[in-house]
Design an enzyme around this catalytic site. Structure first.
Site, short mmCIF file in Angstrom:
data_model
loop_
_atom_site.label_atom_id
_atom_site.label_comp_id
_atom_site.label_asym_id
_atom_site.label_seq_id
_atom_site.Cartn_x
_atom_site.Cartn_y
_atom_site.Cartn_z
N GLU A 246 11.55 15.36 28.15
CA GLU A 246 12.71 15.27 27.25
C GLU A 246 13.07 16.63 26.69
OE1 GLU A 246 14.65 12.80 26.87
OE2 GLU A 246 13.51 11.03 27.45
N ARG A 250 16.73 18.22 27.67
CA ARG A 250 17.71 18.33 26.58
C ARG A 250 17.74 19.73 25.98
NH1 ARG A 250 18.02 12.38 23.76
NH2 ARG A 250 16.70 11.33 25.28
N ASP A 379 14.04 7.76 38.69
CA ASP A 379 15.42 8.23 38.89
C ASP A 379 15.68 9.72 39.15
OD1 ASP A 379 14.72 8.67 36.22
OD2 ASP A 379 16.34 7.49 35.35
N GLU A 513 25.17 6.69 32.52
CA GLU A 513 25.04 6.67 33.99
C GLU A 513 26.23 6.06 34.73
OE1 GLU A 513 22.64 5.67 31.87
OE2 GLU A 513 21.25 7.35 32.08
C1 DMJ Z 1 19.22 10.93 29.62
O1 DMJ Z 1 18.38 11.53 28.71
C2 DMJ Z 1 19.06 11.48 30.99
O2 DMJ Z 1 20.16 11.16 31.75
C3 DMJ Z 1 17.83 10.99 31.67
O3 DMJ Z 1 17.73 11.43 32.98
C4 DMJ Z 1 17.76 9.50 31.65
N1 DMJ Z 1 18.26 8.87 30.52
C5 DMJ Z 1 19.05 9.45 29.52
C6 DMJ Z 1 20.36 8.78 29.28
O4 DMJ Z 1 20.42 7.47 29.57
#
Ligand code: DMJ
Length: 619
Positions: A246, A250, A379, A513
């Site tokens: 995270e 971010r 993902d 998404e």
């Molecule tokens: C985000 O922090 C990023 O896209 C991450 O890869 C997955 N989920 C969240 C948003 O849904």
């Protein structure tokens, strides 16, 4: 004295012996003695007390023992003093050559470039003097890639819609600034700050996540206020445990994008500083990083719930893009080496049916539970394989191969069609399919569209169809709810299609998404339905998520009225609003041949192979 019979040498002063003083007075003798002894003391001092004088003496006056030592067989360069001398000489030579090259470079530069260099140098010195020097970064010539900002769309309706999305950003940002400035996130209903433990005690997640959105929407007053906050308050020196993934996507991603868009050195400095803090996470027997890391002690561990102490695919597999840029901007190859090593570990392992299980033990280097997902836990690993190839200007053949092989395995084992013809990507548990698709999995439509062009074996058309089908399924998951917002997960079993059946899967937390996929599909097809679907989402967000103090997630998208969860996620500003804005912008705003989005929608420049293709755009 000339030999006998020769005249005195020209110019030589001959003093006749009769004119030499035969005796001195006592005071004269004393003064002479004093001067002589002072001279002798000075010489001794110089010989024995000045640093390195003994070495100098041995080299100059005597036969150098250092040289002798070096000629002894087997003892070549074993004398540390001599080796040190050589090193010093080599360094002087290198510095000299460097200075010459720099001077040559400078002579070839345009006056405005020289001026910019001087400004950068001045800024660096000023920072060092105020103790902000931090990491000692090499000089990097800044080039802004094209499309950092866009122009207004010609079509009045699109222009108006785009302006509306900017107004939404103003509301989200303005509310955060008013009620939660400096906290990680905003609680828009209770109008106060909210801090998630994903970031330990790092503050300002919304500020860093929103920087590039502010920039591309040309909200420069807000961008400057955010920069000021980052300069004065963004601090990583704390005794707290953070999520490596995270913080990377971010914070590191947000800072990198802010640097590439604005050219402000503070962002490069902070990104590298934070990147360095994350490096101890890789201290495991395999080099597969821990999920959690204490930034002060450098001690890492994994989530206690993750299959026998495993690291998670979507976490350790989503560092590549940022770390490649960190190496480039810092000159430190460690970042790149760490992520390339992850690839090595993965490539050595057998993959069940060609699939990548979500859990991998960082100690043994073996898979944990065989759970495979293109949604949560898996993902962005797939996303980063493709984007690593694209970001390398298509040089990273290994990333390319891993992506297309993995996608083939996903198609064969996980992709299914419902009775009514909706394509979905299921989850795989030890060989059995769970017919559920997460909101997170909906990003895959965009990813497959982005990769379709490079698909091997004439599969471009096929992959574009797959992408379009996934976009349609995800749109259905929105359309089949009361609030017209998508649930966290929806199922294709028990007689339902694209509908959440479990109460704990009915929430919507402002996730991006589905809109992300609309944006990619729009760019590649210009089919108006993607803008229509995006606009439906805007209307639903305005109607059900907008509150006086910002935007809030909702607990049940099937309920007739929204029950707010009171959190404005930082990714709402980083991703959801950015992708919406780009959906209604022209294609030359952050064009795909120059920018790649990290998984938090932070744009990173493509590392162009051909350096002449680097534009130096002044906007
Ligand atoms: C985000 O922090 C990023 O896209 C991450 O890869 C997955 N989920 C969240 C948003 O849904």
């Amino acid at each position: 004295t000339p030999p006998p019979g020769f005249p005195p040498l020209t110019g030589q002063k001959v003093i006749s012996s009769s004119r030499l003083p035969t005796s001195f007075r006592l005071t004269e003798k004393f003064i002479l003695l004093l001067v002589f002894s002072a001279f002798i003391t000075l010489c001794f001092g110089a010989i024995f007390f000045l640093p390195d004088s003994s070495k100098l003496l041995s080299g100059v006056f005597f036969h150098s023992p250092a040289v002798e030592t070096n000629t002894r067989p087997g003892s070549d360069s074993s004398d540390p003093a001599s080796a040190n001398d050589e090193r010093v000489l080599a360094k002087i030579r290198k510095d000299h050559e460097k200075a010459l090259l720099e001077a040559k470079d400078t002579l070839q530069k345009r006056p405005d470039e020289i001026k910019q260099d001087i400004l950068n140098e001045k800024e660096k010195v000023a920072k060092e003097n105020t103790g902000q020097g931090g990491n000692d970064l090499p000089f990097v010539e800044y080039h802004r890639p094209p499309g950092a900002t866009g122009h207004e769309p010609q079509d009045p309706e699109t222009k108006e819609k785009r302006a509306k999305i900017k107004e939404m950003m103003k509301h989200a940002w303005g509310s955060y600034r008013r009620y939660a400035w400096g906290s990680n996130e905003l609680r828009p209903v209770s109008k106060q700050g909210h801090s998630s433990n994903l970031f330990g005690s790092i503050k300002g997640a919304t500020i860093v996540d929103a920087l590039d959105t502010l920039y591309i929407m040309e909200m420069f007053e807000e961008f400057d206020a955010a920069t000021d906050w980052v300069e004065k308050n963004l601090d990583f020196n704390m005794n707290a445990e953070v999520s490596v993934f995270e913080v990377n996507i971010r914070f590191v991603g947000g800072l990198l994008s802010a640097y590439y868009l604005s050219g402000k050195e503070v962002y490069r400095r902070k990104a590298v500083e934070l990147g360095e803090k994350l490096l101890p996470a890789f201290k495991t027997p395999t080099g597969i990083p821990w999920a959690l890391l204490n930034l002060k002690s450098g001690i890492g561990r994994n989530w206690p719930w993750a299959s026998g102490g495993s690291s998670i695919l979507a976490e350790y597999g989503t560092l590549h893009l940022e770390f490649m840029h960190l190496s480039k901007l810092s000159g430190n190859p460690d970042f790149e080496q760490k992520v390339m090593n992850i690839r090595k570990v993965l490539n050595r392992l057998d993959k069940p049916q060609g699939l990548y299980p979500n859990y991998l033990n960082p100690n043994s280097g073996q898979w944990g539970q065989h759970h495979v997902s293109v949604g949560g836990l898996g993902d962005s690993f797939y996303e980063y394989l493709l984007k690593a190839w694209l970001m390398s200007d298509k040089a990273d053949e290994e990333g390319k191969k891993m992506y297309y092989d993995a996608l083939q395995a996903i198609e064969t084992n996980l992709m299914r069609k419902s009775t009514s013809g909706l394509t979905y990507i299921a989850e795989w548990k030890g060989g059995l399919l769970e017919h559920k698709m997460g909101h997170l999995t909906c990003f895959a439509g965009g990813m497959i569209a982005l990769g379709a062009d490079g698909a091997p074996g004439d599969k471009t058309g096929h992959q574009m169809e797959q992408a379009a089908e996934i976009a349609r399924t995800c749109h259905e998951s929105y359309a089949r709810t009361a609030l017209k917002l998508g649930p966290e997960a929806f199922r294709f079993d028990g007689g339902v299609e694209a509908i959440a059946t479990r109460q704990n899967e009915k929430y919507f937390i402002l996730r991006p998404e589905v809109i992300e996929t609309y944006m990619y599909m729009w760019r590649f097809t210009h089919d108006p339905k993607y803008r229509e679907w995006g606009w439906e989402a805007v209307q639903a967000l305005e109607q059900h998520c907008r509150v006086e103090g910002g935007y809030s997630g909702v607990r049940d998208v099937y309920a007739s009225a929204p029950n707010h969860d009171d959190v404005q996620q930082s990714f709402y500003l980083a991703e959801t609003l950015k992708y919406l804005y780009l959906l209604f912008s022209d294609d030359d705003h952050l064009p795909f041949d120059h920018w790649v989005f990290n998984t938090e929608a932070h744009p990173l420049p493509v590392l162009k192979k051909d350096k002449t293709d680097i534009p130096n755009e002044v906007e």
